[in-house]
Design a protein around this motif. Structure first.
Motif, PDB file in Angstrom:
ATOM      1  N   THR A 148       0.863  -1.026   0.159  1.00  0.00           N
ATOM      2  CA  THR A 148      -0.123   0.161  -0.055  1.00  0.00           C
ATOM      3  C   THR A 148       0.853   1.300  -0.076  1.00  0.00           C
ATOM      4  N   GLY A 164      -2.272  -2.118  -7.380  1.00  0.00           N
ATOM      5  CA  GLY A 164      -1.574  -0.891  -7.374  1.00  0.00           C
ATOM      6  C   GLY A 164      -1.596  -0.385  -8.845  1.00  0.00           C
ATOM      7  N   LYS A 205      -3.620  -6.977  -2.603  1.00  0.00           N
ATOM      8  CA  LYS A 205      -3.718  -5.188  -2.927  1.00  0.00           C
ATOM      9  C   LYS A 205      -3.597  -4.866  -4.375  1.00  0.00           C
ATOM     10  N   GLN A 251      -5.186   8.995   0.855  1.00  0.00           N
ATOM     11  CA  GLN A 251      -5.462   8.249   2.051  1.00  0.00           C
ATOM     12  C   GLN A 251      -6.570   9.028   2.896  1.00  0.00           C
ATOM     13  N   ASP A 298      -4.673   0.757  -4.108  1.00  0.00           N
ATOM     14  CA  ASP A 298      -4.005   0.735  -2.895  1.00  0.00           C
ATOM     15  C   ASP A 298      -2.659   1.327  -2.759  1.00  0.00           C
ATOM     16  N   THR A 299      -2.038   1.084  -4.113  1.00  0.00           N
ATOM     17  CA  THR A 299      -0.757   1.681  -4.212  1.00  0.00           C
ATOM     18  C   THR A 299      -0.392   2.192  -5.454  1.00  0.00           C
TER      19      THR A 299
END
Lengths: 297, 297
Positions: free
Chosen positions: B3, B188, B186, B226, B204-205
């Motif tokens: 993340t 990304g 996750k 975030q 997420d990334t």
């Protein structure tokens, strides 16, 4: 060097090593059939999957067992540093020519590809063949770039991807290439299903996957080309259509690897993982075709 | 692990060796900025151009100088045999994860790519990130295949290519991927110009090239993600549009290599030939942009 049938043999291997005995058996088939040249360490020879030491050994074995047939080897790599090493090793092994594709990971610019050929050509004493195969290199040569590279002193040939199946278009393409390169630079066709079209359009050479295992099947097509018998070229190639069809479906490499097994020339599996052998259905289909076409020897 | 901002550093080198001092300087910038992870030996780290020993050394240097920031390294290679070696070396170097792309020379089938991931995952104790980047691998994952590979026990993340700039399309793509992979995997985004679109679509990334040299410029974008501040993400990314434009024109690698030179972080040239540095005009353009955006430190 760059005319006639250039036969591209498989390099049988497992996850540990080259199967040297199997490779030598295949080279001997080609030498016995008197192909015009042997293209070891081509795409069919899985050059990109081998270490420097393995490539060196394959080049040596090819030269030692070719019985005087000239051997060309692929020296392509992602990095110029490695290409120069492979070129040096190949020359020390006694090859008659080298074949260089602009293999890429990061997409390359024309300036970068020219500089690769210029640097490598400068290091060579044997002739170089330009290897144009966007299917594996993901680099598309412009005509301008081919013309520029072909002027480099060491360049003796160019191996081109399939031409159109339309005779007029194929002829126009080969004529266009002739106008771009010096007259001593030979033009050769690859992609076996397009060989007849390429030869009938005036190509000097057939760089052949099938010829790397079945030279006696492919040489008559070259002989027909040498006597200008265009109808015979088409007839002989059309007869092989079931093979070309399998090549299109599975890639020539997987098909020829399975054919080598079926002939008893190589163990199973013999390709570098992650590349896998043909599945059972395709292998059976190939076996049937080889028998129907009397290629099973 | 998978993340936040995953910063992908350059590996500065010349035709003889890695420039270890320059590489360590770049890793220290990332550690000082407290990026969430470091993706050494990514495409930006030129992993495909390095020997086994060089990759091992780069992994060690990254781990030793990351000051506790988790390090992931690329272990991709054309051959499964080599991927297994790189995986072993990476784990011995103390990395926290590995990144695996289905790099190809011969076009690969889905069955072959699945078997690659299955074999490698079985050999690992650290998590694996699936690296989907058809621009360099020339393999296109189907959704079905991604879903199957993501079920393998070691898989913890997937690095996807750019999503659509249309927010609804981007969201639909990320939602679709979520429905295909287990909830602990996750997702990304990569392709820096698409980072804002990816983060706003729920990634997420951010696997970032720019973040590998300018972490302090990229972290605020992640912080905005975030807190769900979609407008701020877009504003911060739009400000960098002149950089993204150069990335699109020349590839992120050539641009970031020139930026590292302009910052005094790496010598010139620092890329593996045949890849060449930006030409003088593009380099000057980059210099101007870095000054205008106050990225010149």
């Amino acid at each position: 060097m760059f005319t006639g049938l250039s036969a591209f043999p498989l390099t049988p291997m497992n996850e540990t090593a080259i199967d040297e005995a199997a490779f030598v058996r295949i080279i001997e088939r080609l030498a016995d059939a008197k192909v015009h040249s042997i293209g070891a360490l081509g795409s069919t020879g899985s050059y990109m999957y081998l270490t420097r030491e393995e490539r060196k050994r394959v080049a040596q074995l090819a030269v030692e067992n070719a019985n005087g047939v000239p051997v060309m080897v692929g020296i392509g790599a992602l990095r110029t540093r490695d290409v120069l090493h492979y070129a040096e090793d190949a020359q020390q092994s006694g090859v008659s020519a080298v074949l260089l594709a602009p293999v890429s990971y990061q997409p390359l610019t024309e300036r970068e590809v020219f500089s690769l050929y210029e640097t490598v050509a400068r290091s060579l004493t044997v002739p170089l063949c330009i290897y144009d195969n966007p299917r594996v290199t993901h680099f598309n040569f412009s005509d301008r770039l081919i013309g520029e590279i072909a002027q480099l002193p060491q360049v003796g040939g160019i191996k081109i991807p399939p031409v159109s199946s339309d005779p007029a278009e194929a002829r126009a393409r080969v004529d266009k290439l002739r106008s771009l390169v010096p007259s001593h630079v030979k033009i050769g066709i690859s992609g076996d299903f397009a060989a007849a079209a390429g030869l009938n359009a005036g190509c000097d050479t057939w760089y052949s996957v099938l010829g790397g295992l079945f030279p006696k099947t492919c040489l008559p097509i070259i002989h027909a080309a040498q006597t200008g018998d265009t109808a015979e070229i088409v007839r002989l190639s059309d007869r092989l259509e079931p093979v070309w069809d399998l090549f299109r479906q599975h890639g020539g490499l997987r098909v020829i690897a399975a054919a080598a097994e079926l002939l008893g020339c190589a163990p199973s599996p013999n390709l570098p993982q992650p590349i896998q052998p043909l599945d059972e259905a395709a292998r059976q289909q190939l076996d049937d075709i080889l028998q129907q076409l009397e290629l099973n020897a």
